[in-house]
Design a protein around this motif. Structure first.
Motif, PDB file in Angstrom:
ATOM      1  N   GLY A  18      46.808  33.278  -4.766  1.00 31.86           N
ATOM      2  CA  GLY A  18      46.800  32.754  -6.014  1.00 31.86           C
ATOM      3  C   GLY A  18      45.031  33.083  -6.891  1.00 31.86           C
ATOM      4  N   ASP A  19      44.501  33.121  -6.030  1.00 30.72           N
ATOM      5  CA  ASP A  19      43.127  32.901  -6.898  1.00 30.72           C
ATOM      6  C   ASP A  19      42.376  34.642  -6.834  1.00 30.72           C
ATOM      7  N   VAL A  20      41.443  34.600  -7.427  1.00 24.94           N
ATOM      8  CA  VAL A  20      39.809  35.478  -7.203  1.00 24.94           C
ATOM      9  C   VAL A  20      39.252  35.086  -6.833  1.00 24.94           C
ATOM     10  N   SER A  21      37.541  36.290  -6.409  1.00 23.71           N
ATOM     11  CA  SER A  21      36.453  35.965  -6.377  1.00 23.71           C
ATOM     12  C   SER A  21      36.124  36.451  -7.472  1.00 23.71           C
ATOM     13  N   ASP A  22      35.447  35.949  -8.683  1.00 22.15           N
ATOM     14  CA  ASP A  22      34.681  36.401  -9.318  1.00 22.15           C
ATOM     15  C   ASP A  22      33.933  37.601  -9.050  1.00 22.15           C
ATOM     16  N   ASN A  59      46.475  40.817  -3.574  1.00 26.36           N
ATOM     17  CA  ASN A  59      45.178  40.911  -3.353  1.00 26.36           C
ATOM     18  C   ASN A  59      43.898  41.985  -3.389  1.00 26.36           C
ATOM     19  N   ARG A  60      45.176  42.919  -2.708  1.00 27.65           N
ATOM     20  CA  ARG A  60      44.493  44.169  -2.119  1.00 27.65           C
ATOM     21  C   ARG A  60      44.942  45.248  -2.804  1.00 27.65           C
ATOM     22  N   THR A  61      44.622  45.912  -3.213  1.00 27.80           N
ATOM     23  CA  THR A  61      45.020  47.193  -3.995  1.00 27.80           C
ATOM     24  C   THR A  61      45.942  48.051  -3.052  1.00 27.80           C
ATOM     25  N   LEU A  93      44.416  23.733  -3.060  1.00 26.27           N
ATOM     26  CA  LEU A  93      43.681  25.498  -2.272  1.00 26.27           C
ATOM     27  C   LEU A  93      44.948  24.513  -1.588  1.00 26.27           C
ATOM     28  N   ALA A  94      45.130  23.606  -0.540  1.00 26.08           N
ATOM     29  CA  ALA A  94      45.948  23.204   0.471  1.00 26.08           C
ATOM     30  C   ALA A  94      46.892  23.267   0.834  1.00 26.08           C
ATOM     31  N   GLU A  95      47.292  23.731  -0.773  1.00 26.47           N
ATOM     32  CA  GLU A  95      48.980  23.837  -0.382  1.00 26.47           C
ATOM     33  C   GLU A  95      48.887  25.464  -0.431  1.00 26.47           C
ATOM     34  N   ARG A  96      47.979  26.423  -0.653  1.00 24.58           N
ATOM     35  CA  ARG A  96      47.743  27.804  -1.547  1.00 24.58           C
ATOM     36  C   ARG A  96      47.566  28.766  -0.377  1.00 24.58           C
ATOM     37  N   LYS A  97      46.878  27.517   1.057  1.00 27.00           N
ATOM     38  CA  LYS A  97      46.685  28.601   2.054  1.00 27.00           C
ATOM     39  C   LYS A  97      47.680  29.226   3.369  1.00 27.00           C
ATOM     40  N   LEU A  98      47.979  29.879   2.809  1.00 26.42           N
ATOM     41  CA  LEU A  98      49.260  30.328   3.756  1.00 26.42           C
ATOM     42  C   LEU A  98      49.689  31.254   4.507  1.00 26.42           C
ATOM     43  N   ALA A  99      50.407  31.287   5.398  1.00 24.32           N
ATOM     44  CA  ALA A  99      49.839  32.489   6.811  1.00 24.32           C
ATOM     45  C   ALA A  99      51.547  32.912   6.580  1.00 24.32           C
ATOM     46  N   LEU A 100      51.796  34.221   7.405  1.00 20.91           N
ATOM     47  CA  LEU A 100      52.541  34.751   8.172  1.00 20.91           C
ATOM     48  C   LEU A 100      52.993  33.745   9.595  1.00 20.91           C
ATOM     49  N   PRO A 101      54.191  33.620   9.540  1.00 20.21           N
ATOM     50  CA  PRO A 101      54.455  32.455  11.195  1.00 20.21           C
ATOM     51  C   PRO A 101      53.998  33.290  12.216  1.00 20.21           C
ATOM     52  N   LEU A 158      48.215  38.627   2.068  1.00 21.13           N
ATOM     53  CA  LEU A 158      47.685  37.985   3.095  1.00 21.13           C
ATOM     54  C   LEU A 158      46.368  38.615   3.497  1.00 21.13           C
ATOM     55  N   THR A 159      45.678  38.521   2.807  1.00 22.43           N
ATOM     56  CA  THR A 159      44.248  39.703   3.412  1.00 22.43           C
ATOM     57  C   THR A 159      42.637  37.833   3.366  1.00 22.43           C
ATOM     58  N   PRO A 160      42.083  38.734   4.397  1.00 27.35           N
ATOM     59  CA  PRO A 160      40.858  38.049   4.680  1.00 27.35           C
ATOM     60  C   PRO A 160      40.491  36.917   3.957  1.00 27.35           C
ATOM     61  N   GLU A 161      40.273  37.369   2.403  1.00 23.73           N
ATOM     62  CA  GLU A 161      40.056  37.101   1.274  1.00 23.73           C
ATOM     63  C   GLU A 161      40.625  35.469   0.782  1.00 23.73           C
ATOM     64  N   VAL A 162      42.280  35.538   1.522  1.00 20.36           N
ATOM     65  CA  VAL A 162      43.407  35.062   0.745  1.00 20.36           C
ATOM     66  C   VAL A 162      42.655  33.671   2.462  1.00 20.36           C
ATOM     67  N   ALA A 163      42.804  33.810   2.901  1.00 15.62           N
ATOM     68  CA  ALA A 163      42.629  32.710   4.235  1.00 15.62           C
ATOM     69  C   ALA A 163      41.629  31.852   3.578  1.00 15.62           C
ATOM     70  N   GLN A 164      41.175  32.242   3.002  1.00 17.92           N
ATOM     71  CA  GLN A 164      39.821  31.906   2.408  1.00 17.92           C
ATOM     72  C   GLN A 164      40.489  30.598   1.291  1.00 17.92           C
ATOM     73  N   ALA A 165      40.222  31.513   0.269  1.00 21.73           N
ATOM     74  CA  ALA A 165      40.264  30.918  -1.597  1.00 21.73           C
ATOM     75  C   ALA A 165      41.818  30.560  -1.235  1.00 21.73           C
ATOM     76  N   GLY A 166      43.038  30.998  -0.812  1.00 22.60           N
ATOM     77  CA  GLY A 166      44.391  30.564  -0.796  1.00 22.60           C
ATOM     78  C   GLY A 166      44.210  32.134  -2.136  1.00 22.60           C
TER      79      GLY A 166
END
Length: 350
Positions: A304-308, A118-120, A342-350, A294-302
């Protein structure tokens, strides 16, 4: 066929046979229903590839009726061109390279279907004791990079956003495997790198990258790029949309399982390449997850996705740096139709 591909085909055949037996299907019928997919990585086997093999060992590709062959790669941009040339149907490659190809050849470039980085990972690194304490301090210094390196190419945009006079910066070209050594030997003052790779190269040399190195991550200084993910060819997308959906589901399960059990993922990787340093590759995988996946954007959008909107900004940055003939729209380079819920794509390190 390489010995790596042969080993993977054998492993997949065993997984497919087990899956077919579990489902009570005749093996011949199962084989007829299976879609062969050639998949190329961005580089040699590393911890950041472990989730593909974990997914393979757990039968996720077989469950999607995919006969997946995974080959090692020689660059994230090269992975894009290999798919574009028809040598592979899918790859783990760079979204920015897709944008550049799509700008020049509309309708021919591959499409990203599952964004992982999600981040370069572009970064500048210097010794912790270096007088370079801000980006402005790069003026008058000698920076190192492989000829044509992507981080070096994007430096002009980094410089523009941070008030750096590029005329006061000198560059030394070097082989990719010498970036860390030349910095440590003071042959350059800083080096433009792919952080996920250099971080662990430094660890392998006995350094602590957190204490011994000062990092300037492009993403922290105005460079809004995405990076690597799962991409597929236009032809594969058109002819086998169900297979594309199955590929995304299987990879996602592998990523999910690797986050939940990193040791299992690294063991899957080691079964393909027994000579890896498992501790180092586990650390590489966790570093990548923590810093670029696992960035802050991923925490919200899950995942696999991107912000257009962000993708539009990154395309504009690329267009300026590479003098692209046009700016592809987000829908030309990214297709979210195949993402799990989306519910399946909200992942975080344990």
């Amino acid at each position: 066929m390489s010995h790596v591909s042969i080993r993977r085909r054998a492993a997949l055949a065993l997984a497919a046979a087990s899956a077919a037996a579990t489902l009570g299907l005749p093996l011949a019928a199962h084989a007829q229903d299976t879609t062969p997919v050639k998949f190329v990585l961005d580089w040699k086997l590393q911890g950041v590839h472990a989730w593909y093999f974990l997914a393979q060992d757990r039968g996720y590709f077989a469950q999607e009726k995919l006969d997946l062959t995974i080959d090692q790669g020689d660059g994230s941009a090269t992975a894009v061109t290999k798919v574009m040339a028809g040598a592979y149907q899918a790859a783990f490659g760079d979204l920015n390279a897709i944008v550049q190809n799509a700008a020049a050849k509309p309708g021919q470039a591959p499409v990203m279907v599952y964004q992982i980085y999600n981040r370069t990972p572009f970064a500048l690194m210097t010794k912790a004791g270096s007088p370079i304490k801000t980006l402005k301090d790069l003026e008058g210094k000698n920076l190192g990079s492989p000829a044509g390196g992507a981080a070096m190419r994007m430096f002009s945009t980094l410089a523009e956003k941070n008030g750096i006079d590029t005329a006061k910066v000198r560059w030394t070209n070097m082989a990719p495997n010498l970036q860390e050594q030349m910095l440590l030997r003071d042959q350059v003052d800083a080096s433009a790198v792919f952080s996920v790779t250099s971080y662990m190269n430094l660890v392998a040399q006995g350094l602590d990258p957190e204490k011994d190195i000062r990092w300037f991550h492009y993403a922290d200084h105005g460079i809004d790029l995405y990076s690597n993910g799962i991409l597929v060819s236009q032809q594969f997308l058109k002819d086998k949309p169900q297979a594309v959906a199955g590929l995304v589901r299987a990879v996602h399960k592998g990523v999910r399982d690797a986050i939940a059990n990193p040791d299992a993922a690294i063991e899957a990787l080691a079964r393909r390449e027994p000579l890896i340093n498992k501790d180092l590759e586990k650390r590489r995988m966790l570093y990548a997850l923590r810093t670029v996946v696992l960035t802050p954007e991923v925490a919200q959008a899950g995942i696999g996705d991107v912000s257009d909107e962000r993708l539009k900004r990154s395309v504009a940055q690329l267009a300026a740096v590479f003098e692209l003939p046009r700016q592809p729209a987000p829908a030309e380079v990214f297709d979210r139709r195949f993402l799990p819920p989306l519910a399946e794509r909200k992942l975080a390190l344990p």
